[in-house]
Design an enzyme around this catalytic site. Structure first.
Site, short mmCIF file in Angstrom:
data_model
loop_
_atom_site.label_atom_id
_atom_site.label_comp_id
_atom_site.label_asym_id
_atom_site.label_seq_id
_atom_site.Cartn_x
_atom_site.Cartn_y
_atom_site.Cartn_z
NE ARG A 180 -3.28 2.48 2.69
CZ ARG A 180 -3.11 3.33 3.70
NH1 ARG A 180 -2.40 3.00 4.77
NH2 ARG A 180 -3.67 4.51 3.68
CG HIS A 213 -0.74 9.02 3.56
ND1 HIS A 213 -0.90 7.67 3.81
CD2 HIS A 213 -0.31 9.55 4.73
CE1 HIS A 213 -0.57 7.40 5.07
NE2 HIS A 213 -0.19 8.53 5.66
CD GLU A 227 -4.30 7.78 9.76
OE1 GLU A 227 -3.72 8.82 10.06
OE2 GLU A 227 -3.93 6.66 10.14
CG ASN A 233 -4.85 3.52 8.70
OD1 ASN A 233 -4.99 2.52 7.99
ND2 ASN A 233 -4.36 4.66 8.25
CE1 TYR A 278 0.32 2.51 13.52
CE2 TYR A 278 -1.69 3.64 12.85
CZ TYR A 278 -0.45 3.13 12.54
OH TYR A 278 0.05 3.22 11.26
CD GLU A 317 -1.38 3.95 8.18
OE1 GLU A 317 -1.13 4.38 9.34
OE2 GLU A 317 -1.50 4.69 7.19
O1 IFM Z 1 2.90 7.50 10.04
C1 IFM Z 1 1.54 7.57 10.24
C2 IFM Z 1 0.80 7.43 8.92
O2 IFM Z 1 1.21 8.38 7.99
C3 IFM Z 1 -0.68 7.59 9.13
N1 IFM Z 1 -1.14 6.72 10.18
C4 IFM Z 1 -0.44 6.69 11.42
C5 IFM Z 1 1.04 6.49 11.17
C6 IFM Z 1 1.81 6.48 12.51
O3 IFM Z 1 1.65 7.67 13.17
#
Ligand code: IFM
Length: 440
Positions: free
Chosen positions: A76, A120, A165, A292, A294, A346
């Site tokens: 990606r 992006h 995002e 995405n 985290y 992500e």
């Molecule tokens: O690096 C970023 C990415 O560009 C977008 N999502 C979160 C990642 C980590 O912060």
């Protein structure tokens, strides 16, 4: 426990143009708001810039070879809009187009499926000078850019995402000011930008499908779970409200056709201006949804969002490691909405890496993070969530926006002085996982 994945599950890794390409002013590329922002003193840690970054613009062949070594099924990446259209609209920079042409051909020759993201974050500076995402004209420039790319690459790329995002573009760009264009405290503007991004997504999706009906079109949202601080009904209600009012800001328009009623209540006059036809454009059918994720937020009725959960591990970004929250969030969104298939576009972790005397990077913590999260993805699938693929963030260590090069997310280490790449232990582990199609 050993858990197999379906045979056609897509294993990939992700990057973004500004974070890896470098060559910021080469071969006719125009300036982006991130070039301008990173060249402004005081905006980025250590004064770092993406001028060279991972030099992927020149090293893409070697990087594809590394992807092959990992056995990636998919990659990606995002396109730099000003590399293609130096001023955002009008004249096409053929050298920029050729770069992506060759990259895509190289990936296909290596049997790696390209997943493309149109935007992006690196908006052409010339468009920002005319108002950027605040100006509705920008939506049409984006649509033209999307259609142009589809005409050129649509024969070779099946899965397209419009935005990465949108929430981060709006919040970090117009509220916290940590990201380009660096505007602070513009609450209403921030929501307006968010809304415009969604309308631009809808317009572009229409134009892309008109240009090539065989494409699959999606969008990538940053979606973290929200958990209550305790079982106390007040905390439960506070967490539920935080989710509804804030975390549904993109999900709800996309999949329910309007903003959440609680957003109107809580955000009140911050809510954007909506023009007739906007919501129908936003809510058109998607072929897939990129998520995405985290970490999670933990909400207490009395203390708001908790900064520190005792006993939890934190990454270098200050993000709590809590893999089960990923499964809960995926389950929740697929119960609340009629979603298309999901790709985890992500997931990953920044930890400090040490180059060992044996020449390797033994990044146990990142490996463990990935193992835990991939396990939770598999469990979410068992719960009935339709997840078709997983992309590690990131393929390479790269330019982590306002943090510059201080945060390393890669499963491949990059020595920025020499541009030498070393596959980390996490990368070797990921390669084994892909080959076995199972997580242990
Ligand atoms: O690096 C970023 C990415 O560009 C977008 N999502 C979160 C990642 C980590 O912060």
């Amino acid at each position: 426990m050993m858990m197999k994945f379906p045979p056609d599950f897509v294993w990939g890794a992700a990057t973004a143009a500004y974070q890896i390409e470098g060559a910021w002013n080469e071969d006719g590329k125009g300036e982006s708001i991130w070039d301008r922002f990173s060249h402004t003193p005081g905006k980025i840690a250590n004064g770092d810039t993406g001028d060279v970054a991972c030099d992927h613009y020149h090293r893409w062949r070697d990087d594809i070879a590394l992807m092959r070594q990992l056995g990636l099924k998919a990659y990606r990446f995002s396109v730099s809009w000003p590399r293609l259209l130096p001023t955002g609209s009008g004249r096409v920079n053929l050298a920029g187009m050729d770069f992506y042409d060759r990259l895509v051909d190289g990936l296909l020759a290596a049997n790696i499926e390209p997943y493309i993201t149109l935007h992006h974050w690196d908006l052409p500076q010339s468009l920002y000078d005319k108002g950027g995402w605040i100006n509705r004209d920008n939506l049409y420039h984006f649509t033209d850019y999307a259609a142009l790319l589809v005409r050129r690459l649509g024969d070779r790329i099946r899965r397209w995402t419009t935005f990465n995002e949108p929430g981060v573009i709006a919040w970090a760009g117009y509220l916290s000011g940590e990201h380009a264009p660096g505007i602070r405290d513009e609450r209403r503007l921030c929501r307006q930008v968010g809304h415009h991004l969604m309308v631009a997504h809808g317009l572009a999706a229409q134009a892309m499908r008109a240009a090539n009906p065989a494409l699959e079109v999606g969008i990538v949202l940053s979606q973290w779970g929200v958990d209550p601080a305790s079982d106390d009904p007040a905390d439960l209600a506070a967490a539920a409200n935080a989710w509804d009012a804030h975390e549904t800001f993109f999900l709800h328009p996309l999949f329910a056709g309007h903003y959440h009623p609680l957003s109107y209540e809580v955000l009140a006059q911050e809510m954007p201006e909506i023009r007739p036809g906007d919501m129908a454009l936003i809510a058109q059918k998607l072929n897939f949804l990129g998520i995405n994720s985290y970490s999670r937020s933990v909400i207490s009725a009395s203390r708001g969002r908790l900064e520190l959960i005792s006993g939890s591990e934190y990454t270098e970004m200050g993000w709590e490691v809590c893999a089960p929250a990923l499964r809960r969030m995926l389950k929740k969104i697929s119960q609340d909405y009629q979603l298309p298939p999901i790709y985890i576009t992500e997931n990953g972790a920044a930890f400090q890496d040490v180059l060992s005397p044996d020449g390797k990077i033994h990044d146990e913590r990142r490996l463990d993070y990935l193992r835990q999260h991939i396990t939770q993805v598999r469990l979410a699938m068992q719960d009935g969530v339709d997840i078709r693929g997983y992309f590690v963030w990131s393929m390479l260590d790269n330019f982590e926006w306002a943090h510059g090069f201080t945060k390393r997310f890669g499963i491949i280490h990059v020595d920025y002085a020499t541009q030498k790449r070393i596959i980390k232990d996490s990368g070797e582990w990921y390669a084994r996982l892909i080959a076995a199609n199972q997580v242990e």
